[in-house]
Design an enzyme around this catalytic site. Structure first.
Site, PDB file in Angstrom:
ATOM      1  N   SER A   1      17.422   0.245   8.158  1.00 45.47           N
ATOM      2  CA  SER A   1      18.572   0.709   8.798  1.00 45.47           C
ATOM      3  C   SER A   1      19.448   1.221   7.591  1.00 45.47           C
ATOM      4  CB  SER A   1      19.040  -0.285   9.529  1.00 45.47           C
ATOM      5  OG  SER A   1      20.263   0.195  10.279  1.00 45.47           O
TER       6      SER A   1
ATOM      7  N   LYS B   1      24.997  12.815   9.842  1.00 47.27           N
ATOM      8  CA  LYS B   1      23.984  11.685  10.638  1.00 47.27           C
ATOM      9  C   LYS B   1      23.602  12.200  11.799  1.00 47.27           C
ATOM     10  CE  LYS B   1      23.844   6.715  11.454  1.00 47.27           C
ATOM     11  NZ  LYS B   1      23.182   6.959  12.689  1.00 47.27           N
TER      12      LYS B   1
ATOM     13  N   CYS C   1      55.225  16.244  48.632  1.00 50.47           N
ATOM     14  CA  CYS C   1      55.672  15.869  46.818  1.00 50.47           C
ATOM     15  C   CYS C   1      55.734  14.452  47.096  1.00 50.47           C
ATOM     16  CB  CYS C   1      56.886  16.458  46.573  1.00 50.47           C
ATOM     17  SG  CYS C   1      57.803  15.794  45.108  1.00 50.47           S
TER      18      CYS C   1
ATOM     19  N   CYS D   1      56.183  21.638  44.045  1.00 53.69           N
ATOM     20  CA  CYS D   1      57.140  21.089  44.900  1.00 53.69           C
ATOM     21  C   CYS D   1      58.587  22.020  44.463  1.00 53.69           C
ATOM     22  CB  CYS D   1      57.538  19.646  44.563  1.00 53.69           C
ATOM     23  SG  CYS D   1      59.027  19.222  45.383  1.00 53.69           S
TER      24      CYS D   1
END
Ligand code: IVH
Length: 672
Positions: free
Chosen positions: A85, A118, A411, A429
């Site tokens: 790894s 990678k 609202c 609003c």
């Protein structure tokens, strides 16, 4: 056992169990349950605990094994050379430590490193015997893998035969199998069309396809491969560096990533990381970091390896900028200009070091387009200082009971009916003058540095001033007394004095800053400056009509609408007048010198061969003339292209000059 030690022992046991479970999910089932970053963190913690308390080392510890168990179905092949790894660097510090260690071991200041992306795929070991592809084996547990030769042979870019001249009898290559993002998206779209579960990411598809017993499936998936190394020595290659070896590998007909680069020293290695990070989004395949390898192959022997990973290489992972988390709810926020923005309330998640629990959903059209529902698992993105946003849904985790998101009727702050803006994605609003969040935010904006620059007037002070009815809107700021400010909670005399003085200082301001401070929708700093250059005083701006505004270069119809709408409200005009009455001194700039065309006003109709109406308008504006949408007695001439509209008749009726295409060239050349 002392209490603390007991804790450590059970923590180690917990970590071993947890990591082994995630190893199995990742390696055996291609179904990771946690992010790489979280996994690395757990792994790092276990490793540190084990090295500080070796007495608790355990046979089952994942740190003692290379990879993890295998799934049945394929025949097993023992790797001639273990598939190790890579050690991970999760931040710049880790990478620097790795480099310093190399410097110490190699006793050299500048160490050339071969840098490669990678690739986020599936590792494979491929053997060629006498130039023929002999076997392809997955990583498995690092020692024994699965024979996936038939599937790997379907990868078009992998040669089945290679030239024998260059080689020893056997050569073992290492590479990464992956799927391009585009193929992944196409595949998922097809699955969705037939109501099948889509895949989570290209890596899962690549892994799943390679581990299908029927090679036909792999063949259909258009899998890709990059070769990134040769595992065996004694191959007959004379190359002394990894970089030159990879050139030879490429010459043999293998696909080697074009982004690979030899970096001379630490600075170049870091630059490469930044460069690839920037390009990442635009690459056709997914990558999750950079792999660095000491270029000089001699040093590989000197540096050696641990049971897990070589000491001459490291994977420097990108900080993740995207995470999957659950959308628990959607709330609605009222902005300064009254726009209602849906906000995602998320299960808290750490993205690149910052905990995110709320993210922008932009507007209802975006929600509809992305088909986001409450209860969904969603990808949340965060880049730099930008507000986190919900990017897309992880459809494979969608449950039938997840609910569609609906816009509120009223609202959330002032209960006024919400309206949809025609032709736009916004809901609004319109109670601009008494809806609390709109008023408080407009005062915050008015006082901000780029506007009136009132120092010390923070959000909580503004809210207190409003709650205590000391002010109703920003036009009351100039009449605040020192005592009004001092009466606020936790307000020291000195701070009150500073705020009071700063309010008074702000009264003397530039025209452009004042226009910006008014907080007209879409009138940012630039538009405010342009307006200040085109109107002599604030009164002219207040009284401007559509033509006056649209005749200014860079002011379009939407911004004009917003300006006209703002000053159409008497309250807004009164606010300006109140500020002036209370001592506002606007410093106007000298107007741009207008040229001789300034009195010419044109109207355009029809179509033109070589340019659009808008281009013609801009050309006329640049010459100083003005352009209007409707014909009046003041119109200098109508410029008529092909298929003119009703304006043509009106021009005839009013006896206005008409300039046709052939007269246009003359007209434009007359202007200087
Ligand atoms: S070199 C000794 N180069 O990352 C290991 N690996 O986390 C040599 N990977 O199992 C590996 N891109 O499958 C190398 N450019 C690259 C890579 C790469 C992805 C994978 C590889 C390995 C895993 C380790």
């Amino acid at each position: 056992m002392p209490k603390d030690e007991k804790k450590i022992s059970s923590r180690i046991k917990y970590l071993i169990k947890e990591i082994n479970y995630h190893n199995e999910q990742y390696h055996t089932y291609d179904n990771p349950k946690i992010s790489d970053k979280k996994y690395d963190k757990l792994y790092k913690e276990l490793k540190e605990l084990e090295s500080s308390y070796p007495e608790y080392q355990n046979e089952n510890s994942p740190t003692r094994r290379i990879g993890d168990k295998l799934l049945g179905g394929f025949s097993k092949i023992t790797h001639k050379f273990p598939m190790l790894s890579l050690s991970n660097a999760s931040n710049a510090d880790d990478f620097e430590k790795f480099y310093i260690k190399l410097q110490e071991n190699i006793k050299q200041n500048e160490i050339p490193l071969f840098a490669e992306p990678k690739f986020d795929g599936l590792a494979v070991s491929i053997e060629y015997h006498d130039g023929k592809l002999f076997s392809a084996v997955t990583r498995g547990d690092g020692k024994i893998g699965e024979d996936v030769t038939s599937n790997v042979k379907t990868i078009k870019s992998l040669p089945i035969k290679i030239s024998k001249n260059l080689l020893s009898k056997h050569i073992t290559l290492r590479g990464e199998i992956f799927m391009n993002k585009r193929d992944f998206n196409n595949l998922n779209n097809q699955l969705l069309k037939v109501d099948e579960k889509p895949y989570a990411n290209p890596r899962n598809v690549a892994a799943g396809s390679i581990r299908q017993l029927d090679p036909k499936v792999a063949a259909e998936r258009n899998l890709q491969i990059f070769i990134h190394g040769i595992a065996n020595t004694g191959t007959g290659f004379k190359e002394k560096n990894h970089s030159s070896l990879m050139k030879e590998v490429e010459k043999m007909g293998f696909r080697v990533c074009k982004l690979n680069q030899l970096t001379k020293n630490y600075e170049e290695a870091c630059l490469y990381y930044e460069k690839i990070k920037m390009e990442r989004e635009n690459l056709p395949y997914e990558i999750d970091g950079i792999v660095y390898k000491v270029d000089d192959l001699n040093f590989h022997k000197i540096l050696g390896e641990t049971a897990k990973a070589p000491k001459w290489s490291i994977a420097y992972k990108f900080q993740s900028t995207e995470k999957v988390t659950k959308l628990n709810d959607v709330t609605f926020q009222v902005g300064r200009t009254g726009i209602i923005t849906p906000v995602a309330e998320l299960e808290a998640v750490n993205i690149g070091g910052v905990t995110v629990s709320r993210a922008s959903l932009h507007n209802m059209d975006e929600i509809e387009k992305k088909d986001i529902r409450i209860g969904d698992y969603v990808y949340v993105k965060r880049a730099g200082d930008v507000i986190p946003e919900v990017d897309r849904v992880l459809l494979s985790k969608r449950l039938p009971e997840n609910t569609k998101i609906k816009m509120l009727k009223k609202c959330p702050a002032c209960k006024t009916n919400i309206m949809k803006i025609k032709g736009q994605s916004f809901y609004i609003c319109s109670n601009h003058n008494s809806c609390f969040p709109q008023v408080s935010q407009s005062i915050i904006h008015f006082s901000s540095r780029k506007a009136m620059n009132i120092i010390g007037l923070g959000d909580s002070i503004i809210e207190q001033l409003l709650n205590k009815k000391k002010i109703e809107n920003y036009s009351d700021l100039f009449s605040l007394s020192y005592e009004d400010i001092l009466s606020l909670e936790r307000m020291a005399e000195k701070s009150a004095k500073n705020i009071f003085n700063s309010i008074h200082k702000s009264k003397d301001t530039k025209f452009e800053k004042f226009i910006y401070a008014l907080g007209i929708k879409e009138v940012g700093e630039t538009i405010a400056r342009i307006l200040s250059e085109n109107f002599q005083t604030i009164d002219y701006l207040i009284k401007a009509n559509r033509d006056d505004l649209e005749n200014i270069k860079d002011i379009g119809p939407i911004v004009s609408d917003n300006i006209l709408e703002f000053f159409s409200h008497k309250t807004n005009v009164n606010m300006v007048n109140k500020l002036i009455k209370n001592g506002l001194k606007i410093n106007y700039i000298k107007q741009k010198v207008k040229n001789k065309n300034q009195n010419n006003s044109y109207v355009i109709t029809g179509t033109f061969e070589n340019f659009t109406r808008e281009e013609l308008k801009q050309a006329l504006l640049e010459k100083g003339a003005s352009v209007s949408n409707s014909i009046s007695k003041k119109t200098t001439a109508l410029i008529a292209g092909k298929n003119p509209g009703s304006k043509y008749k009106k021009a005839l009726d009013l006896n206005i000059d008409i300039i046709k295409s052939d007269g246009l060239f003359k007209l434009l050349s007359e202007f200087h």
